[in-house]
Design a protein around this motif. Structure first.
Motif, mmCIF file in Angstrom:
data_model
loop_
_atom_site.group_PDB
_atom_site.id
_atom_site.type_symbol
_atom_site.label_atom_id
_atom_site.label_comp_id
_atom_site.label_asym_id
_atom_site.label_seq_id
_atom_site.Cartn_x
_atom_site.Cartn_y
_atom_site.Cartn_z
ATOM 1 N N GLN A 373 0.827 -1.202 0.000
ATOM 2 C CA GLN A 373 0.000 0.000 0.000
ATOM 3 C C GLN A 373 0.865 1.257 0.000
ATOM 4 O O GLN A 373 0.599 2.215 -0.728
ATOM 5 N N GLU A 374 1.895 1.242 0.809
ATOM 6 C CA GLU A 374 2.808 2.385 0.853
ATOM 7 C C GLU A 374 3.494 2.570 -0.500
ATOM 8 O O GLU A 374 3.664 3.700 -0.982
ATOM 9 N N LEU A 375 3.879 1.469 -1.121
ATOM 10 C CA LEU A 375 4.498 1.533 -2.444
ATOM 11 C C LEU A 375 3.530 2.136 -3.460
ATOM 12 O O LEU A 375 3.919 2.962 -4.293
ATOM 13 N N SER A 376 2.265 1.734 -3.389
ATOM 14 C CA SER A 376 1.254 2.259 -4.308
ATOM 15 C C SER A 376 1.064 3.760 -4.115
ATOM 16 O O SER A 376 0.989 4.523 -5.088
ATOM 17 N N LEU A 377 1.005 4.206 -2.872
ATOM 18 C CA LEU A 377 0.875 5.637 -2.592
ATOM 19 C C LEU A 377 2.091 6.398 -3.106
ATOM 20 O O LEU A 377 1.966 7.509 -3.645
ATOM 21 N N TYR A 378 3.256 5.815 -2.943
ATOM 22 C CA TYR A 378 4.494 6.437 -3.415
ATOM 23 C C TYR A 378 4.455 6.621 -4.930
ATOM 24 O O TYR A 378 4.767 7.697 -5.450
ATOM 25 N N ILE A 379 4.050 5.574 -5.648
ATOM 26 C CA ILE A 379 4.006 5.638 -7.112
ATOM 27 C C ILE A 379 2.946 6.642 -7.572
ATOM 28 O O ILE A 379 3.173 7.418 -8.511
ATOM 29 N N ASN A 380 1.777 6.647 -6.924
ATOM 30 C CA ASN A 380 0.721 7.593 -7.314
ATOM 31 C C ASN A 380 1.167 9.041 -7.105
ATOM 32 O O ASN A 380 0.855 9.923 -7.904
ATOM 33 N N GLU A 381 1.909 9.280 -6.016
ATOM 34 C CA GLU A 381 2.407 10.633 -5.782
ATOM 35 C C GLU A 381 3.469 11.008 -6.816
ATOM 36 O O GLU A 381 3.564 12.163 -7.239
ATOM 37 N N PRO A 538 14.719 7.568 -3.105
ATOM 38 C CA PRO A 538 13.636 7.262 -2.154
ATOM 39 C C PRO A 538 14.122 7.404 -0.722
ATOM 40 O O PRO A 538 15.176 6.863 -0.355
ATOM 41 N N THR A 539 13.385 8.148 0.080
ATOM 42 C CA THR A 539 13.821 8.522 1.422
ATOM 43 C C THR A 539 12.733 8.190 2.436
ATOM 44 O O THR A 539 11.546 8.338 2.159
ATOM 45 N N THR A 540 13.168 7.756 3.620
ATOM 46 C CA THR A 540 12.243 7.376 4.691
ATOM 47 C C THR A 540 12.187 8.463 5.747
ATOM 48 O O THR A 540 13.196 9.078 6.090
ATOM 49 N N CYS A 541 10.994 8.711 6.276
ATOM 50 C CA CYS A 541 10.791 9.710 7.326
ATOM 51 C C CYS A 541 11.468 9.256 8.619
ATOM 52 O O CYS A 541 11.308 8.099 9.042
ATOM 53 N N SER A 542 12.200 10.150 9.260
ATOM 54 C CA SER A 542 12.901 9.823 10.510
ATOM 55 C C SER A 542 11.942 9.562 11.654
ATOM 56 O O SER A 542 12.306 8.911 12.636
ATOM 57 N N SER A 543 10.704 10.053 11.537
ATOM 58 C CA SER A 543 9.743 9.882 12.625
ATOM 59 C C SER A 543 8.847 8.664 12.425
ATOM 60 O O SER A 543 8.882 7.730 13.220
ATOM 61 N N LEU A 546 7.907 5.950 7.271
ATOM 62 C CA LEU A 546 7.273 5.733 5.974
ATOM 63 C C LEU A 546 7.979 6.557 4.906
ATOM 64 O O LEU A 546 8.717 7.494 5.208
ATOM 65 N N LEU A 547 7.741 6.212 3.649
ATOM 66 C CA LEU A 547 8.409 6.893 2.543
ATOM 67 C C LEU A 547 7.937 8.339 2.408
ATOM 68 O O LEU A 547 6.754 8.644 2.616
ATOM 69 N N LEU A 548 8.867 9.221 2.057
ATOM 70 C CA LEU A 548 8.511 10.558 1.624
ATOM 71 C C LEU A 548 8.077 10.445 0.168
ATOM 72 O O LEU A 548 8.840 9.977 -0.670
ATOM 73 N N LYS A 549 6.874 10.862 -0.138
ATOM 74 C CA LYS A 549 6.262 10.538 -1.432
ATOM 75 C C LYS A 549 6.473 11.662 -2.443
ATOM 76 O O LYS A 549 6.508 12.837 -2.098
ATOM 77 N N GLY A 550 6.597 11.271 -3.719
ATOM 78 C CA GLY A 550 6.760 12.232 -4.798
ATOM 79 C C GLY A 550 8.182 12.254 -5.322
ATOM 80 O O GLY A 550 9.020 11.410 -4.963
ATOM 81 N N ILE A 551 8.468 13.251 -6.190
ATOM 82 C CA ILE A 551 9.789 13.328 -6.799
ATOM 83 C C ILE A 551 10.453 14.689 -6.604
ATOM 84 O O ILE A 551 11.613 14.860 -6.971
ATOM 85 N N PHE A 552 9.732 15.666 -6.046
ATOM 86 C CA PHE A 552 10.434 16.906 -5.689
ATOM 87 C C PHE A 552 9.718 17.570 -4.523
ATOM 88 O O PHE A 552 8.512 17.465 -4.356
ATOM 89 N N TYR A 553 10.540 18.210 -3.682
ATOM 90 C CA TYR A 553 10.064 18.797 -2.434
ATOM 91 C C TYR A 553 9.124 17.833 -1.697
ATOM 92 O O TYR A 553 8.002 18.165 -1.336
ATOM 93 N N GLN A 554 9.648 16.631 -1.454
ATOM 94 C CA GLN A 554 8.831 15.597 -0.813
ATOM 95 C C GLN A 554 8.664 15.823 0.681
ATOM 96 O O GLN A 554 7.748 15.279 1.291
ATOM 97 N N GLY A 555 9.562 16.596 1.305
ATOM 98 C CA GLY A 555 9.487 16.775 2.746
ATOM 99 C C GLY A 555 10.507 17.794 3.225
ATOM 100 O O GLY A 555 10.923 18.695 2.485
ATOM 101 N N TYR A 556 10.937 17.639 4.473
ATOM 102 C CA TYR A 556 11.819 18.604 5.119
ATOM 103 C C TYR A 556 13.069 17.899 5.635
ATOM 104 O O TYR A 556 13.038 16.715 6.010
ATOM 105 N N GLU A 557 14.180 18.661 5.686
ATOM 106 C CA GLU A 557 15.448 18.112 6.157
ATOM 107 C C GLU A 557 16.080 19.094 7.134
ATOM 108 O O GLU A 557 16.084 20.308 6.907
#
Length: 932
Positions: A373-381, A538-543, A546-557
Motif C-alpha cells: 500500500q505504501e508503495l502504491s501511494l508512493y508511485i501515485n504521488e 527514495p527517502t524514509t521519514c525519521s519519525s 514511511l516513505l517521503l512521497k513524490g519526486i520533488f520537495y517531498q518533505g523537510y530536512e
C-alpha cells in the motif's frame, strides 16, 4: 436564423461528431449559451473534437486533461486547438479566435464562427452535417438582441471557476481505458483457461494462483520488451535514445524474474507457504519504479520524436508486428510496468482477506499489505508530481525574460495562477499582471500575444501578508485588495487586487498554503534548522519510518542533523532531535541536575514519580489548573505516531496530563484507568481552575484581544441585534439543507440553524467538508460549543469565534467563522437578513435527495443519491482508515473513521474509487479505506 440558434446548432454538431454525449446539459430545453461556453472553456473537448475528425492531429501528450485548476493550462489547450485549426485544417487567421476569446468569453461568438467554418470544410461536412453555413457568417451584429446573449458571458466566466464545476474529470482521460485493455490482454489471468487447474483450490489458493500466473505473464512481457523491441531498435537508435525510451526496463527484468521464481517456489511448498515474505523483501527493490513512472511521459514524447524518422518508424512497426501482430503500439506497451506495480497492493489485499486467522502466514500479512500500500501511494504521488513538473516546464518555456539558470521547479509547486491588478504600495499606477504563485515565489508577468513577459519575481520568504479583510477599494470590478509587505529595507511592498471577493479568497488561501510550506505551523516559535527539500533517492521519514512521497520537495530536512521527515511529522521529528541532544548531553556529564523543559498549556509538567495513585478529589490538578474531558475519546482519531498507546475516557472524566507531545496530541492518564499511560487529542480536555471561578467571556476578551487585521466589519454585527436578523441565521433547516447551502462556498463560510425548538447547530464549510457543531447550554443558560468557553448569548459566541480559531477547541479545525452564508458583501446574490415572519420559504430546498432501492444479493441496500441535480448509484460503503487531504476540487477529503458512499470503482486499477460524503463527490485512494 439568429445567433441564438448558432450556439444550439454547435451543440448538436459536437454531439454528432461524438465530442459531447447526447445527454449533455447544453442540450436541455432550459440551457443557455454559457453552458456550452463553460464546457469548451478548458480546451479539452475541442482537442478531442479535432482528434475524432482527424485522428492524431493533436498530440495527446500536449493536452492537459486536468487543466481545470489552472487558467494557464486551459489557455495552453486552447492554443493547441488554434494551432491545429490553422496549420492542419487551413482555416485563415482572420477566421480564428484567440485563447482569451474563449477562456475569458470576451468573444465567444467568434469561437462559434470558427467551429462553423471547420464544419463547412468539404471533407468534414460530408461526414458530419454542416451547421450555420459559412457564407452566412457576418462579423456585424444584426441587432441588440443578438448581442445580448453574449454580453454577460465575461462576467459569468469571472464568477464561475472551472474548478468549481461538478464534472467527472478523471473519467474523461481517454488513454486510461485503452491502457487498461492492454494490461488485461497481456497480464491478467485468463479466467476460463485457469478453471481446470484451480478447481480444487480454496480461495487463498486461487489468490496465490492468480499472483503467480500474472507475475509469470508480466515477466514474459518484460522479456518481450527487451528482446523484441530494445535489441532490434539498437540498429537504428543511439544508446541514449534507447535509454530514454525504455528507461530501466533492463533492470526490472532480473528483479521480477527473481521475484517470480520466489513465488513459484512457495507455491510448490503447499498451503502453509508464507507468501507474505516476497512482498516484504522486495519492497525496497520495487522503489525503482519511482524512476520509471516519473520518466514515462518523457519516454513516450521522445519515442514520438524519434518516430518522425522514416527508418525508425518502419522498424518500430516491424517490432510491433512481430510482438503482437501490430495489435499494441510501443507507446502503450510502455505503460504496462506502471500498471503492474499498482496492482500488487490489490493482490495482497485479496490474499490477506482469504488467509484465515490460524494460518501460519497470517501474522505477516499485515506487514506485506502495508508495504505494498505504501508503495502504491508512493508511485501515485510520483505520477502527480510528474504532471506538476510538466505544467511547470510549460510555464517556464513561455515565461520570457526569466533567468533559467535557476530552474522554475526550484521554487516549488505552482499553487495558483491568474490575472491580478498590481501596484506598488507608494505608487498610484495600477498595472494588469498575470501572476504565478509557487511555494517559494510570486512571478508577475505581462501577457502579450500569448507570451508571458516576466516583470517581477518576489521571494515569499521576505514577505508578509496583510489580508485587509473586506476592504473594498472604489474604482470598478478590480477592487478586492490585499497587501504583500516586508520589514526588510530595500524590499518593495505591493497592493494586489482581485476581480471578485471569491477570487480574493482563493488567492489568500493559496498564499497561506505557500507560507505554511516555507514556515510550517508545527515549527512556529521553535528553534529549528528544517528546510523544505528535494530528495533524489527514495527517502524514509525519521519519525514515522514511511516513505517521503513524490519526486520533488517531498518533505523537510534538518541542515544540522540530516533528519528527514514529512510535513506532518515535523513536530515529532524536532522532539526526537531534542531528546537525542538531551541524552547525549546527559551522557557527557553536562546538565546532570537540569530536567529538560517541557512546555505545558495551563501549568507546569507534573512529575510522574510523585503521582503513584489517583487523588481522591474529582479533578486531577496540573499546576494551578485541573483538566477534565469535555468530549468522549474512544481511539478515533488515532495518534499520528507508529504503534502509539492511547487512553480512552468519557465526558466529565478528570485527566492527568503528563506531557504535551505536540500542540494537537498530549500524553497522560485517565481517572478510570490510572495505571495506563497513553496519547489523546489535546482539544478533547479543558483546564478547570481550582482557585478562581471560571473565566468569563469578557475576561477572555481582555486577556486575549483579537488581532485587528483579522476582524471583519461585515461580520461583526451588534450583539444586541436579534439572532433571527443576523446574516448567519438560517432558521429551522436540517443537516442536508445546510450542506446544500454551503456546498459551493469558500472555506470558513458558516450558518447557524435551529434543529429543534431549543437546539442550535453551527454548520461550517471547512476545506472540502461541512462540519456540524452543536451549541449547548449550561443549567444557568450560558451557551458554549467547548465547555471551557461559555457565552451569555449566541451572538457573543459567534463574535468570539469570528476572531479566534476553532482549532484551540476542535482538533485540526484551523479556521474561524469567516463568512456568514448571507453576507451581503461576500454573497451579493443572497437575500439580506429577514424576519421570522418572512422565513417560511427561505432558505430554498436543496436539490440533494436519496431514494432507496431493494437489497441486492449481498444484503446491501443500494441508494440513488442526487447531488446538484445529478443522480449517482451508491454501490457500497467504505470506512476511512487514514486521513486524506484532497489535492484538487475533484478529490474527496477523508477523516479517519468517516463513512464514504462508493459510487464508482472504475479507477480501481489505478488505486482510486469515486465516492460521496455529505453532498461532496470526488475521488479517494482505495488504500486509505476498508470496504464495509
Amino acid at each position: 436564423m439568429n445567433r441564438d440558434e448558432l450556439w444550439r446548432q454547435c451543440v448538436e454538431w459536437l454531439v454528432l461528431v461524438g465530442a459531447l454525449p447526447p445527454t449533455h446539459k447544453a442540450r436541455y430545453p432550459d440551457s443557455v449559451v454559457f453552458d456550452l461556453a463553460q464546457t469548451l472553456r478548458d480546451g479539452v473537448v475541442l482537442c478531442n473534437t479535432l482528434n475524432i475528425i482527424a485522428p492524431g492531429v493533436v498530440d495527446e501528450s500536449q493536452i492537459n486533461f486536468r487543466a481545470q485548476m489552472s487558467e494557464f493550462l486551459c489557455m495552453q489547450n486552447i492554443r493547441v486547438v488554434i494551432q491545429a485549426l490553422h496549420s492542419y485544417f487551413r482555416i485563415p487567421a482572420a477566421e480564428l479566435f484567440n485563447a482569451q476569446d474563449l477562456y475569458q468569453m470576451t468573444n465567444f461568438e467568434k469561437v462559434l464562427n470558427a467551429l462553423s467554418y471547420l464544419s463547412s470544410i468539404p471533407e468534414i461536412s460530408s461526414r458530419y452535417q454542416q451547421f450555420y453555413p459559412n457564407s452566412r457568417l457576418s462579423t456585424q451584429r444584426s441587432s441588440f438582441e443578438d448581442e445580448d446573449i453574449y454580453r454577460n458571458l465575461p462576467e459569468l466566466a469571472s464568477e464561475r471557476a472551472l474548478a468549481d464545476e461538478d464534472e467527472d474529470l478523471y473519467d474523461s482521460v481517454p488513454e486510461e481505458v485503452k491502457d487498461e485493455g492492454i494490461y488485461g490482454s497481456l497480464i491478467d489471468l485468463k479466467r476460463n483457461a485457469s478453471v481446470t487447474s484451480s478447481q480444487k483450490l480454496d480461495k487463498r489458493g486461487c489468490c496465490i494462483h492468480e499472483i503467480v500466473e500474472t507475475e509469470n505473464n508480466y515477466v514474459t512481457h518484460l522479456v518481450m520488451m527487451v528482446e523484441q523491441f530494445m535489441i532490434p531498435l539498437r540498429q537504428c537508435l543511439s544508446e541514449q535514445d534507447i535509454k530514454t525510451i525504455f528507461m530501466n526496463i533492463e533492470q526490472l527484468r532480473p528483479i521480477h524474474t527473481s521475484f517470480r521464481d520466489e513465488l513459484v517456489k512457495l507455491q510448490r511448498n503447499g498451503q502453509n507457504a508464507k507468501f507474505s515474505q516476497p512482498f516484504i523483501q522486495y519492497r525496497e527493490k520495487f522503489l525503482i519504479y519511482g524512476d520509471y513512472c516519473s520518466n514515462l511521459v518523457d519516454a513516450q514524447d521522445h519515442l514520438e520524436e524519434c518516430s518522425k524518422n522514416e527508418e525508425v518508424r518502419l522498424k518500430i512497426e516491424e517490432c510491433q508486428m512481430s510482438s503482437s501482430r501490430n495489435k499494441f503500439k510501443l507507446r502503450d506497451l510502455l505503460c504496462v510496468p506502471m500498471q503492474r506495480i499498482l496492482k500488487y497492493h490489490l493482490l495482497v489485499k485479496e490474499l490477506n482477506k482469504h488467509t484465515t486467522d490460524g494460518h501460519v502466514d497470517k501474522p505477516n500479512m499485515p506487514q506485506a499489505l502495508t508495504s505494498m500500500q505504501e508503495l502504491s501511494l508512493y508511485i501515485n504521488e510520483v505520477k502527480r508530481d510528474s504532471e506538476e513538473l510538466i505544467k511547470i516546464n510549460q510555464i517556464e518555456a513561455r515565461l520570457e525574460e526569466y533567468d533559467q539558470s535557476i530552474p522554475l521547479r526550484e521554487y516549488g509547486r505552482v499553487r495558483y495562477d491568474g490575472e491580478l491588478k498590481v501596484k506598488f504600495a507608494d505608487d498610484k499606477n495600477i498595472s494588469s499582471r498575470y501572476v504565478f504563485l509557487s511555494d517559494k515565489a510570486l512571478f508577475m508577468s505581462k501577457l502579450k500575444n500569448d507570451s508571458y513577459i516576466l516583470k517581477d519575481l518576489i521571494r515569499l520568504e521576505d514577505m508578509q501578508l496583510d489580508e485587509m479583510p473586506n476592504q473594498k477599494q472604489t474604482g470598478g470590478k478590480w477592487s478586492w485588495v490585499w497587501k504583500l509587505f516586508s520589514m526588510k529595507q530595500g524590499v518593495r511592498n505591493y497592493m494586489l487586487y482581485a476581480k471578485t471577493l471569491q477570487e480574493k479568497a482563493k488567492w489568500l488561501e493559496a498564499f497561506k498554503d505557500s507560507a505554511d510550506n516555507i514556515s510550517p505551523r508545527a515549527l512556529k516559535g521553535k528553534k529549528h534548522n528544517f528546510e523544505m527539500q528535494t530528495f533524489a533517492e527514495p527517502t524514509t521519514c525519521s519519525s514515522c519510518q514511511l516513505l517521503l512521497k513524490g519526486i520533488f520537495y517531498q518533505g523537510y530536512e534538518c541542515t544540522v542533523t540530516n533528519a528527514r521527515c514529512h510535513k506532518q511529522c515535523l513536530a515529532d521529528t524536532l522532539k526526537l532531535i531534542e531528546d537525542k541532544a538531551i541524552d547525549a548531553s546527559t551522557k557527557a556529564g553536562r546538565n546532570k541536575d537540569k530536567a529538560p523543559p517541557v512546555p505545558q498549556r495551563g501549568g507546569k509538567r507534573p512529575n510522574p514519580s510523585q503521582a503513584q495513585k489517583p487523588p481522591s478529589s474529582q479533578s486531577i490538578t496540573v499546576g494551578s489548573l485541573s483538566y477534565k474531558a469535555h468530549r468522549q475519546y474512544t481511539g478515533t482519531p488515532a495518534p499520528p505516531f507508529p504503534n502509539a498507546p492511547i487512553i480512552t475516557f468519557n465526558i466529565g472524566e478528570p485527566i492527568e496530563v503528563l506531557e504535551q507531545v505536540t500542540s494537537d496530541w498530549w500524553k497522560g492518564k485517565s481517572f478510570a484507568n490510572y495505571d495506563k499511560i497513553g496519547y489523546f487529542p489535546a482539544s478533547y480536555v479543558s483546564p478547570q481552575s481550582q482557585r478562581a471561578p471560571r473565566q468569563s467571556y469578557m475576561e477572555a476578551q481582555i486577556r486575549s484581544p483579537p488581532t485587528p487585521s483579522r476582524q471583519r466589519t461585515s461580520q461583526s454585527s451588534s450583539n444586541n441585534q436579534p439572532m433571527e436578523e443576523s446574516p448567519w441565521y438560517a432558521g429551522e433547516i436540517d443537516r442536508n439543507e445546510a450542506e446544500k447551502l454551503l456546498l459551493d462556498t469558500p472555506s470558513g463560510t458558516f450558518l447557524i440553524r435551529r434543529k429543534a425548538p431549543l437546539s442550535l447547530v453551527i454548520s461550517l464549510k471547512f476545506q472540502k467538508d461541512i462540519k456540524h457543531i452543536r451549541i449547548l447550554q449550561t443549567d444557568d443558560g450560558m451557551h458554549y460549543v467547548a465547555e471551557c468557553k461559555n457565552f451569555k448569548s449566541v451572538q457573543d459566541l459567534v463574535t468570539f469565534y469570528q476572531n479566534n480559531s476553532l482549532s484551540g477547541f476542535f482538533l485540526g479545525l484551523e479556521t474561524t467563522l469567516r463568512f456568514p452564508y448571507r453576507d451581503p458583501v461576500m454573497f451579493p446574490g443572497m437575500p439580506s437578513p429577514i424576519s421570522p415572519l418572512r422565513q417560511s420559504n427561505y432558505p430554498p430546498q436543496p436539490s440533494q435527495r436519496v431514494s432507496r432501492r431493494p437489497q441486492n444479493g449481498n444484503g446491501w441496500q443500494s441508494d440513488i443519491r442526487t447531488v446538484n441535480g445529478r443522480s449517482y448509484d451508491i454501490i457500497g460503503q467504505a470506512r476511512a482508515q487514514f486521513p486524506f487531504e484532497a489535492r484538487s476540487e475533484q478529490e474527496l477529503s477523508l477523516r479517519a473513521g468517516q463513512i464514504v458512499n462508493i459510487i464508482s470503482k472504475a479507477g480501481s486499477s489505478h488505486g482510486w474509487w469515486k465516492g460521496e460524503h455529505s453532498g461532496q463527490v470526488g475521488y479517494f485512494p482505495t488504500t486509505f479505506v476498508i470496504e464495509i
